[in-house]
Every structure is written in structure tokens, then in C-alpha cells.
Design a protein around this motif. Structure first.
Motif, PDB file in Angstrom:
ATOM      1  N   GLN A  49       1.092  -1.528   0.169  1.00 43.53           N
ATOM      2  CA  GLN A  49      -0.160  -0.068   0.328  1.00 43.53           C
ATOM      3  C   GLN A  49       0.663   1.210  -0.153  1.00 43.53           C
ATOM      4  O   GLN A  49       0.369   2.292  -0.637  1.00 43.53           O
ATOM      5  N   GLU A  50       1.788   0.831   0.928  1.00 45.79           N
ATOM      6  CA  GLU A  50       2.823   2.712   0.946  1.00 45.79           C
ATOM      7  C   GLU A  50       3.242   2.981  -0.088  1.00 45.79           C
ATOM      8  O   GLU A  50       3.540   3.676  -0.570  1.00 45.79           O
ATOM      9  N   LEU A  51       4.269   1.634  -1.061  1.00 44.71           N
ATOM     10  CA  LEU A  51       4.912   1.432  -2.082  1.00 44.71           C
ATOM     11  C   LEU A  51       4.112   2.294  -3.352  1.00 44.71           C
ATOM     12  O   LEU A  51       4.129   3.060  -4.049  1.00 44.71           O
ATOM     13  N   ALA A  52       2.057   1.684  -3.643  1.00 43.25           N
ATOM     14  CA  ALA A  52       1.078   2.173  -4.096  1.00 43.25           C
ATOM     15  C   ALA A  52       1.701   3.921  -3.838  1.00 43.25           C
ATOM     16  O   ALA A  52       1.372   4.997  -4.735  1.00 43.25           O
ATOM     17  N   ARG A  53       0.950   4.519  -2.672  1.00 37.19           N
ATOM     18  CA  ARG A  53       0.982   5.927  -2.746  1.00 37.19           C
ATOM     19  C   ARG A  53       1.677   6.144  -2.664  1.00 37.19           C
ATOM     20  O   ARG A  53       1.827   7.274  -3.772  1.00 37.19           O
ATOM     21  N   VAL A  54       2.980   6.108  -2.491  1.00 42.00           N
ATOM     22  CA  VAL A  54       4.375   7.060  -3.241  1.00 42.00           C
ATOM     23  C   VAL A  54       4.877   7.074  -4.682  1.00 42.00           C
ATOM     24  O   VAL A  54       4.806   7.394  -5.208  1.00 42.00           O
TER      25      VAL A  54
END
Length: 217
Positions: free
Chosen positions: A128-133
Motif C-alpha cells: 500500500q505504501e509503495l503504491a502511495r509513493v
């Protein structure tokens, strides 16, 4: 005499076993059949799952080849298909790749797909964090600094996996917005983190050199 007692005991045991078998034989046979059937079903399930994984792997490789040939629309369609039909691991990877291919033709569309992944708790916090970044990286040139801060601030924490990239994006966004105070804050955070990658540190130093000197009080 002891041998006679042994023979009697043996005969008694046989008689007891025969009675038990006569009473419970159907249950024993049924249990054995169920065990064999369960093992067979599990083996069949494992075989089918292996087949699905092999098919998904081949389809994923084919989609990557399309991407390598810059056939972005075809690659995106191929990844989209994998994302709806493949086993769960390949579905997540395909969704990430499909967003990347969409970004090549339309950054906003790609960012939207990454945002959908970032909101999907089923893929796990790290992805999720990767997608957000990645979504923020597509929008850094067009989105406002407050919006970028809202997107990325949680990803800048000391234990966050993608904190280095998140901090760099926020520094760049603040610099573009002429918010030198915020830009310097993020650049100082980058400089103070001993785990910052060397290439990113160099870029941060170059951006720091573009900022006006701190006013002396």
C-alpha cells in the motif's frame, strides 16, 4: 503350565479383537475411505494450483515482454487480465504493473490506479505504501504541496520502508511551491538519515544548493 495360560490369553485377545472388528469394521473402513479421498482431493488441489501458477507465470512473462517492447496499451491489457484471473500473488503484481503501464500514457490515470491499490488493505501495508509513493511520484509536478504532504507524510517516518523517496518527493514539491522552509526541513531529514542512499543524498545536496541562504537573525 505358563504356555497354556499364554495360549488362553492369546485366544481371549483374538476373540476380543474379532468382537471389536465385527462391531466397528464399517466405521473403520469408512474412515479409511475418507482419508484416502481427502488425500486424493488435496493432491488434486495442489496440482490445479500449480497449473494455475505456471499459467499465470507464463502470462506475466508475456506481458512483461510487451512492456519491454513499449507496447504499453497491450501490456496494460495483459496485466489487467492477469489481475482478474491469476492467483493472488500474481494479481497484486499485475495490478502494480498495469498501473505503471497506464502511467506511461497518462500519469493521472496511472496515479488513480496506484491510489486504488493504496486503499486496498488486502495487499498489505508495505505494498500500500509503495503504491502511495508511486502515485505521488506521478503527481509531484502537478499536485500542490499540501496535497503531497497529505499523501506522503505517513511514509516519511523513521521506520517506513519507502521513507527516502517520500522525503525527496516532499522536498521537491515544497521547492516547486517556493516553500523553502518546508523544503529545507525535508532535505535536512534526508541528510540526517544515515541510511539515505548515496544517489538520493547527492540529489538532495544539489537541491539544497538551489535554496536561498538561511537569513541570519
Amino acid at each position: 503350565m505358563s504356555e497354556l495360560f499364554d495360549e488362553v490369553d492369546e485366544e481371549v485377545r483374538r476373540e476380543q479383537l474379532k468382537k471389536l472388528w465385527d462391531k466397528y469394521s464399517l466405521y473403520i473402513i469408512a474412515a479409511a475411505v475418507l482419508i484416502v479421498a481427502a488425500v486424493g482431493a488435496w493432491r488434486g488441489y495442489q496440482y490445479l494450483e500449480a497449473q494455475k501458477a505456471a499459467e499465470a507465470s507464463a502470462a506475466f512473462e508475456a506481458a512483461i515482454e510487451l512492456a519491454d517492447q513499449n507496447k504499453n496499451a497491450e501490456a496494460e491489457a495483459a496485466f489487467d487480465k492477469i489481475a482478474t484471473t491469476a492467483p493472488s500473488g500474481y494479481r497484486i503484481l499485475a495490478r502494480l504493473r498495469a498501473a505503471g503501464e497506464a502511467a506511461a500514457r497518462d500519469p493521472k490515470a496511472g496515479a488513480k490506479m496506484y491510489d486504488e491499490l493504496a486503499a486496498d488493505r488486502s495487499i498489505g501495508a508495505e505494498l500500500q505504501e509503495l503504491a502511495r509513493v508511486r502515485a505521488a511520484g506521478l503527481l509531484v509536478d502537478t499536485d500542490s504541496y499540501p496535497n503531497m504532504l497529505q499523501r506522503l507524510e505517513a511514509a516519511t517516518k523513521p521506520d517506513a520502508t519507502f521513507r527516502h523517496t517520500a522525503r525527496e518527493l516532499l522536498a521537491l514539491s515544497a521547492w516547486r511551491a517556493n516553500d523553502t522552509t518546508a523544503a529545507r526541513q525535508w532535505l535536512d531529514m534526508i541528510a540526517g538519515d544515515g541510511e539515505t542512499p548515496s544517489a538520493l543524498r547527492q540529489r538532495a545536496e544539489a537541491l539544497q544548493a538551489l535554496l536561498p541562504p538561511v537569513a541570519k537573525s
